[in-house]
Design a protein around this motif. Structure first.
Motif, PDB file in Angstrom:
ATOM      1  N   ILE A  16       0.890  -1.221   0.131  1.00 33.50           N
ATOM      2  CA  ILE A  16      -0.007  -0.075   0.096  1.00 33.50           C
ATOM      3  C   ILE A  16       1.013   1.232   0.112  1.00 33.50           C
ATOM      4  O   ILE A  16       0.697   2.132  -0.785  1.00 33.50           O
ATOM      5  CB  ILE A  16      -1.066  -0.108   1.148  1.00 33.50           C
ATOM      6  N   SER A  18       4.051   1.445  -0.997  1.00 27.36           N
ATOM      7  CA  SER A  18       4.709   1.594  -2.182  1.00 27.36           C
ATOM      8  C   SER A  18       4.051   2.274  -3.337  1.00 27.36           C
ATOM      9  O   SER A  18       4.849   2.711  -4.193  1.00 27.36           O
ATOM     10  CB  SER A  18       5.153   0.290  -2.525  1.00 27.36           C
ATOM     11  N   VAL A  19       2.688   2.433  -3.388  1.00 25.81           N
ATOM     12  CA  VAL A  19       2.246   3.394  -4.554  1.00 25.81           C
ATOM     13  C   VAL A  19       2.537   4.820  -4.358  1.00 25.81           C
ATOM     14  O   VAL A  19       2.269   5.494  -5.061  1.00 25.81           O
ATOM     15  CB  VAL A  19       0.736   3.101  -4.424  1.00 25.81           C
ATOM     16  N   LEU A  20       2.923   4.995  -2.950  1.00 32.81           N
ATOM     17  CA  LEU A  20       3.309   6.675  -2.901  1.00 32.81           C
ATOM     18  C   LEU A  20       4.654   6.819  -3.161  1.00 32.81           C
ATOM     19  O   LEU A  20       5.017   8.063  -3.227  1.00 32.81           O
ATOM     20  CB  LEU A  20       3.004   6.699  -1.426  1.00 32.81           C
ATOM     21  N   ALA A  25       6.085   3.303  -8.223  1.00 36.86           N
ATOM     22  CA  ALA A  25       4.756   3.371  -8.682  1.00 36.86           C
ATOM     23  C   ALA A  25       4.752   4.188 -10.068  1.00 36.86           C
ATOM     24  O   ALA A  25       3.993   4.008 -10.789  1.00 36.86           O
ATOM     25  CB  ALA A  25       3.686   4.210  -7.722  1.00 36.86           C
ATOM     26  N   LEU A  32      -0.246   1.377 -10.036  1.00 33.27           N
ATOM     27  CA  LEU A  32      -0.772   1.980  -8.707  1.00 33.27           C
ATOM     28  C   LEU A  32      -1.854   0.995  -8.200  1.00 33.27           C
ATOM     29  O   LEU A  32      -2.176   0.741  -7.062  1.00 33.27           O
ATOM     30  CB  LEU A  32      -1.410   3.242  -8.795  1.00 33.27           C
ATOM     31  N   ALA A  33      -3.053   0.580  -9.062  1.00 31.64           N
ATOM     32  CA  ALA A  33      -3.857  -0.127  -8.683  1.00 31.64           C
ATOM     33  C   ALA A  33      -3.639  -1.651  -8.395  1.00 31.64           C
ATOM     34  O   ALA A  33      -3.934  -2.438  -7.446  1.00 31.64           O
ATOM     35  CB  ALA A  33      -5.131  -0.242  -9.847  1.00 31.64           C
ATOM     36  N   PHE A  35      -0.667  -2.766  -7.176  1.00 28.43           N
ATOM     37  CA  PHE A  35      -0.207  -2.942  -5.540  1.00 28.43           C
ATOM     38  C   PHE A  35      -1.050  -2.398  -4.697  1.00 28.43           C
ATOM     39  O   PHE A  35      -0.992  -3.091  -3.540  1.00 28.43           O
ATOM     40  CB  PHE A  35       1.065  -1.862  -5.617  1.00 28.43           C
ATOM     41  N   LEU A  36      -1.820  -1.500  -4.931  1.00 32.73           N
ATOM     42  CA  LEU A  36      -2.905  -1.095  -3.745  1.00 32.73           C
ATOM     43  C   LEU A  36      -3.967  -2.079  -3.626  1.00 32.73           C
ATOM     44  O   LEU A  36      -4.181  -2.473  -2.567  1.00 32.73           O
ATOM     45  CB  LEU A  36      -3.852  -0.021  -4.367  1.00 32.73           C
ATOM     46  N   ILE A  37      -4.439  -2.854  -4.590  1.00 34.14           N
ATOM     47  CA  ILE A  37      -5.358  -3.908  -4.631  1.00 34.14           C
ATOM     48  C   ILE A  37      -4.661  -5.173  -3.700  1.00 34.14           C
ATOM     49  O   ILE A  37      -5.376  -5.583  -2.767  1.00 34.14           O
ATOM     50  CB  ILE A  37      -6.027  -4.320  -5.917  1.00 34.14           C
ATOM     51  N   GLY A  39      -2.274  -5.214  -2.043  1.00 38.27           N
ATOM     52  CA  GLY A  39      -2.067  -4.710  -0.377  1.00 38.27           C
ATOM     53  C   GLY A  39      -3.352  -4.782   0.550  1.00 38.27           C
ATOM     54  O   GLY A  39      -3.396  -5.406   1.522  1.00 38.27           O
ATOM     55  N   ILE A  40      -4.448  -4.452  -0.141  1.00 39.82           N
ATOM     56  CA  ILE A  40      -5.877  -4.555   0.318  1.00 39.82           C
ATOM     57  C   ILE A  40      -6.220  -6.130   0.660  1.00 39.82           C
ATOM     58  O   ILE A  40      -6.660  -6.211   1.811  1.00 39.82           O
ATOM     59  CB  ILE A  40      -6.784  -3.470  -0.108  1.00 39.82           C
TER      60      ILE A  40
END
Length: 107
Positions: A16, A18-20, A25, A32-33, A35-37, A39-40
């Motif tokens: 989560i 790492s997208v920042l 990213a 972005l999506a 790694f975010l998905i 991570g969630i």
């Protein structure tokens, strides 16, 4: 929560966060999506507190495989070396962890 749960939570938080990081990213929305998905998903799995160890192990295995495969898809990573490396390392960690969880359940 067991140490495995904490490890999955750390991986989730890293994915989560790492997208920042612009070098990882970049400006690629798919990366972005991705790694975010993932991570969630890992955060949700760590919240299960391993009541269903086989199910959790399979989820981790499948998402770990996805992270490895997605590392080699240029439309997702944008051909960024840092994004590829991040996906590969996180995927390999998750594969190892999922196999360890399956083995420890049988014991």
């Amino acid at each position: 929560m067991s140490w495995k749960g904490w490890l999955i939570l750390i991986v989730a938080l890293w994915l989560i966060v790492s997208v920042l990081i612009p070098n990882i990213a970049g400006s690629k929305g798919a990366n972005l999506a991705n790694f975010l998905i993932t991570g969630i998903i890992f955060a949700a799995v760590s919240a299960m507190d391993f009541k269903q160890t086989k199910t959790v192990a399979w989820i981790i295995l499948i998402v770990g495989i996805w992270l490895i495969i997605s590392s080699f898809i240029p439309s997702i990573t944008g051909s960024k070396t840092a994004a590829m490396t991040n996906g590969l390392i996180m995927g390999i960690i998750n594969l190892i962890l999922s196999f360890f969880m399956k083995k420890s359940k049988a014991s």
